[in-house]
Design a protein around this motif. Sequence first.
Motif, PDB file in Angstrom:
ATOM      1  N   LEU A 230       0.817  -1.213   0.000  1.00 37.17           N
ATOM      2  CA  LEU A 230       0.000   0.000   0.000  1.00 37.17           C
ATOM      3  C   LEU A 230       0.846   1.257   0.000  1.00 37.17           C
ATOM      4  CD1 LEU A 230      -2.724  -0.943   2.641  1.00 37.17           C
ATOM      5  CD2 LEU A 230      -2.875  -1.090   0.156  1.00 37.17           C
ATOM      6  N   HIS A 231       0.477   2.197  -0.843  1.00 41.13           N
ATOM      7  CA  HIS A 231       1.030   3.540  -0.821  1.00 41.13           C
ATOM      8  C   HIS A 231      -0.054   4.455  -0.259  1.00 41.13           C
ATOM      9  CE1 HIS A 231       4.352   3.006  -4.081  1.00 41.13           C
ATOM     10  NE2 HIS A 231       4.267   1.956  -3.284  1.00 41.13           N
ATOM     11  N   SER A 232       0.353   5.533   0.362  1.00 47.93           N
ATOM     12  CA  SER A 232      -0.607   6.487   0.918  1.00 47.93           C
ATOM     13  C   SER A 232      -1.088   7.442  -0.168  1.00 47.93           C
ATOM     14  CB  SER A 232       0.026   7.279   2.054  1.00 47.93           C
ATOM     15  OG  SER A 232       0.305   6.426   3.137  1.00 47.93           O
ATOM     16  N   VAL A 233      -2.357   7.805  -0.101  1.00 41.16           N
ATOM     17  CA  VAL A 233      -2.939   8.778  -1.010  1.00 41.16           C
ATOM     18  C   VAL A 233      -3.185  10.054  -0.202  1.00 41.16           C
ATOM     19  CG1 VAL A 233      -4.839   9.317  -2.581  1.00 41.16           C
ATOM     20  CG2 VAL A 233      -4.076   6.945  -2.321  1.00 41.16           C
ATOM     21  N   CYS A 234      -2.637  11.171  -0.685  1.00 39.69           N
ATOM     22  CA  CYS A 234      -2.740  12.441   0.029  1.00 39.69           C
ATOM     23  C   CYS A 234      -3.283  13.516  -0.897  1.00 39.69           C
ATOM     24  CB  CYS A 234      -1.366  12.861   0.554  1.00 39.69           C
ATOM     25  SG  CYS A 234      -0.637  11.675   1.691  1.00 39.69           S
TER      26      CYS A 234
ATOM     27  N   PHE B 189      -5.006  26.219   3.869  1.00 36.55           N
ATOM     28  CA  PHE B 189      -4.688  24.892   3.356  1.00 36.55           C
ATOM     29  C   PHE B 189      -4.230  23.914   4.429  1.00 36.55           C
ATOM     30  CE2 PHE B 189      -4.061  27.966  -0.015  1.00 36.55           C
ATOM     31  CZ  PHE B 189      -4.817  27.411  -1.033  1.00 36.55           C
ATOM     32  N   ASP B 190      -4.638  22.654   4.250  1.00 36.69           N
ATOM     33  CA  ASP B 190      -4.188  21.538   5.083  1.00 36.69           C
ATOM     34  C   ASP B 190      -3.819  20.377   4.167  1.00 36.69           C
ATOM     35  OD1 ASP B 190      -4.640  22.745   7.585  1.00 36.69           O
ATOM     36  OD2 ASP B 190      -6.714  22.044   7.643  1.00 36.69           O
ATOM     37  N   LEU B 191      -2.810  19.630   4.572  1.00 32.41           N
ATOM     38  CA  LEU B 191      -2.453  18.402   3.867  1.00 32.41           C
ATOM     39  C   LEU B 191      -3.201  17.253   4.525  1.00 32.41           C
ATOM     40  CD1 LEU B 191      -0.720  16.814   1.833  1.00 32.41           C
ATOM     41  CD2 LEU B 191       1.017  16.642   3.642  1.00 32.41           C
ATOM     42  N   MET B 192      -3.908  16.475   3.719  1.00 30.02           N
ATOM     43  CA  MET B 192      -4.756  15.408   4.230  1.00 30.02           C
ATOM     44  C   MET B 192      -4.336  14.042   3.696  1.00 30.02           C
ATOM     45  SD  MET B 192      -6.705  17.435   5.913  1.00 30.02           S
ATOM     46  CE  MET B 192      -8.018  16.376   6.494  1.00 30.02           C
ATOM     47  N   HIS B 193      -4.416  13.037   4.565  1.00 33.81           N
ATOM     48  CA  HIS B 193      -4.252  11.634   4.158  1.00 33.81           C
ATOM     49  C   HIS B 193      -5.669  11.136   3.896  1.00 33.81           C
ATOM     50  CE1 HIS B 193      -3.032   7.297   5.332  1.00 33.81           C
ATOM     51  NE2 HIS B 193      -2.918   7.486   4.045  1.00 33.81           N
ATOM     52  N   ILE B 194      -5.929  10.695   2.661  1.00 30.67           N
ATOM     53  CA  ILE B 194      -7.311  10.342   2.311  1.00 30.67           C
ATOM     54  C   ILE B 194      -7.514   8.862   1.984  1.00 30.67           C
ATOM     55  CG2 ILE B 194      -7.895  12.682   1.562  1.00 30.67           C
ATOM     56  CD1 ILE B 194      -7.546  11.717  -1.343  1.00 30.67           C
ATOM     57  N   GLY B 195      -6.417   8.101   1.876  1.00 28.81           N
ATOM     58  CA  GLY B 195      -6.600   6.687   1.572  1.00 28.81           C
ATOM     59  C   GLY B 195      -5.295   5.971   1.294  1.00 28.81           C
TER      60      GLY B 195
ATOM     61  N   THR C  34      -0.353  -3.517  -6.099  1.00 30.15           N
ATOM     62  CA  THR C  34      -0.390  -4.835  -6.737  1.00 30.15           C
ATOM     63  C   THR C  34      -1.739  -5.137  -7.382  1.00 30.15           C
ATOM     64  OG1 THR C  34      -0.993  -5.945  -4.668  1.00 30.15           O
ATOM     65  CG2 THR C  34       1.358  -5.777  -5.187  1.00 30.15           C
ATOM     66  N   LYS C  35      -2.793  -4.470  -6.905  1.00 32.87           N
ATOM     67  CA  LYS C  35      -4.137  -4.719  -7.440  1.00 32.87           C
ATOM     68  C   LYS C  35      -4.722  -3.525  -8.189  1.00 32.87           C
ATOM     69  CE  LYS C  35      -5.280  -8.070  -3.897  1.00 32.87           C
ATOM     70  NZ  LYS C  35      -6.167  -8.424  -2.792  1.00 32.87           N
ATOM     71  N   GLY C  36      -4.080  -2.349  -8.063  1.00 31.86           N
ATOM     72  CA  GLY C  36      -4.594  -1.151  -8.728  1.00 31.86           C
ATOM     73  C   GLY C  36      -5.871  -0.631  -8.108  1.00 31.86           C
ATOM     74  N   VAL C  37      -6.041  -0.844  -6.810  1.00 30.44           N
ATOM     75  CA  VAL C  37      -7.264  -0.471  -6.116  1.00 30.44           C
ATOM     76  C   VAL C  37      -6.965   0.615  -5.074  1.00 30.44           C
ATOM     77  CG1 VAL C  37      -9.107  -1.322  -4.615  1.00 30.44           C
ATOM     78  CG2 VAL C  37      -8.222  -2.775  -6.433  1.00 30.44           C
ATOM     79  N   ILE C  38      -7.845   1.592  -5.003  1.00 32.22           N
ATOM     80  CA  ILE C  38      -7.731   2.650  -3.989  1.00 32.22           C
ATOM     81  C   ILE C  38      -8.724   2.368  -2.870  1.00 32.22           C
ATOM     82  CG2 ILE C  38      -8.054   5.108  -3.505  1.00 32.22           C
ATOM     83  CD1 ILE C  38      -7.110   5.656  -6.365  1.00 32.22           C
ATOM     84  N   HIS C  39      -8.249   2.417  -1.633  1.00 33.57           N
ATOM     85  CA  HIS C  39      -9.083   2.234  -0.455  1.00 33.57           C
ATOM     86  C   HIS C  39      -9.168   3.582   0.259  1.00 33.57           C
ATOM     87  CE1 HIS C  39      -8.603  -2.125  -0.948  1.00 33.57           C
ATOM     88  NE2 HIS C  39      -7.333  -1.864  -1.183  1.00 33.57           N
ATOM     89  N   ASN C  40     -10.361   4.157   0.306  1.00 30.13           N
ATOM     90  CA  ASN C  40     -10.548   5.437   0.992  1.00 30.13           C
ATOM     91  C   ASN C  40     -10.561   5.238   2.499  1.00 30.13           C
ATOM     92  OD1 ASN C  40     -10.874   6.821  -1.469  1.00 30.13           O
ATOM     93  ND2 ASN C  40     -13.052   6.360  -1.490  1.00 30.13           N
ATOM     94  N   LEU C  41     -10.035   6.230   3.233  1.00 30.14           N
ATOM     95  CA  LEU C  41     -10.193   6.228   4.682  1.00 30.14           C
ATOM     96  C   LEU C  41     -11.631   6.624   4.998  1.00 30.14           C
ATOM     97  CD1 LEU C  41      -6.947   8.092   5.857  1.00 30.14           C
ATOM     98  CD2 LEU C  41      -7.328   5.629   5.676  1.00 30.14           C
TER      99      LEU C  41
ATOM    100  N   HIS D 166     -12.518   8.702   7.245  1.00 33.69           N
ATOM    101  CA  HIS D 166     -12.442  10.145   7.463  1.00 33.69           C
ATOM    102  C   HIS D 166     -11.018  10.592   7.141  1.00 33.69           C
ATOM    103  CE1 HIS D 166     -16.307   9.988   9.476  1.00 33.69           C
ATOM    104  NE2 HIS D 166     -15.857   8.948  10.169  1.00 33.69           N
ATOM    105  N   PRO D 167     -10.861  11.659   6.347  1.00 36.08           N
ATOM    106  CA  PRO D 167      -9.518  12.163   6.063  1.00 36.08           C
ATOM    107  C   PRO D 167      -8.792  12.532   7.362  1.00 36.08           C
ATOM    108  CG  PRO D 167     -11.112  13.159   4.601  1.00 36.08           C
ATOM    109  CD  PRO D 167     -11.896  12.420   5.651  1.00 36.08           C
ATOM    110  N   VAL D 168      -7.475  12.342   7.354  1.00 36.12           N
ATOM    111  CA  VAL D 168      -6.628  12.644   8.510  1.00 36.12           C
ATOM    112  C   VAL D 168      -5.709  13.802   8.155  1.00 36.12           C
ATOM    113  CG1 VAL D 168      -4.834  11.740  10.020  1.00 36.12           C
ATOM    114  CG2 VAL D 168      -6.703  10.246   9.280  1.00 36.12           C
ATOM    115  N   THR D 169      -5.709  14.838   8.983  1.00 35.00           N
ATOM    116  CA  THR D 169      -4.825  15.982   8.761  1.00 35.00           C
ATOM    117  C   THR D 169      -3.382  15.596   9.085  1.00 35.00           C
ATOM    118  OG1 THR D 169      -6.607  17.517   9.334  1.00 35.00           O
ATOM    119  CG2 THR D 169      -4.360  18.398   9.348  1.00 35.00           C
ATOM    120  N   LEU D 170      -2.499  15.762   8.099  1.00 39.77           N
ATOM    121  CA  LEU D 170      -1.082  15.476   8.270  1.00 39.77           C
ATOM    122  C   LEU D 170      -0.290  16.727   8.614  1.00 39.77           C
ATOM    123  CD1 LEU D 170      -0.479  13.097   5.236  1.00 39.77           C
ATOM    124  CD2 LEU D 170      -0.768  12.451   7.644  1.00 39.77           C
TER     125      LEU D 170
END
Length: 79
Positions: free
Chosen positions: A3-7, A51-57, A62-69, A71-75
């Motif tokens: 998994l990679h993080s989506v921001c 502005f805020d930087l958010m972690h959203i998923g 390996t599967k090309g699938v995005i998993h949303n959180l 609730h977004p998390v403020t980084l």
Amino acid sequence: MNLHSVCSIFDKKTGLYGSPVTVVHVGEAVREFDALKRDKGSKIEKNPEDFDLMHIGHFDVTKGVIHNLDHPVTLASGV
């Protein structure tokens, strides 16, 4: 699962999220956001309080699938 993080940068004035980016570690996104805050002429440098930087998923590389959180998390905050 690899998994990679989506921001995304959230604009509090418009209530909109910017185009998402993927990073191996959220620290990479925080570093880039900090650089944008210092970048003369960037909209984030001009109005950091908006502005805020958010972690959203997570992105499963390996599967090309995005998993949303749930609730977004403020980084990081612009101020």
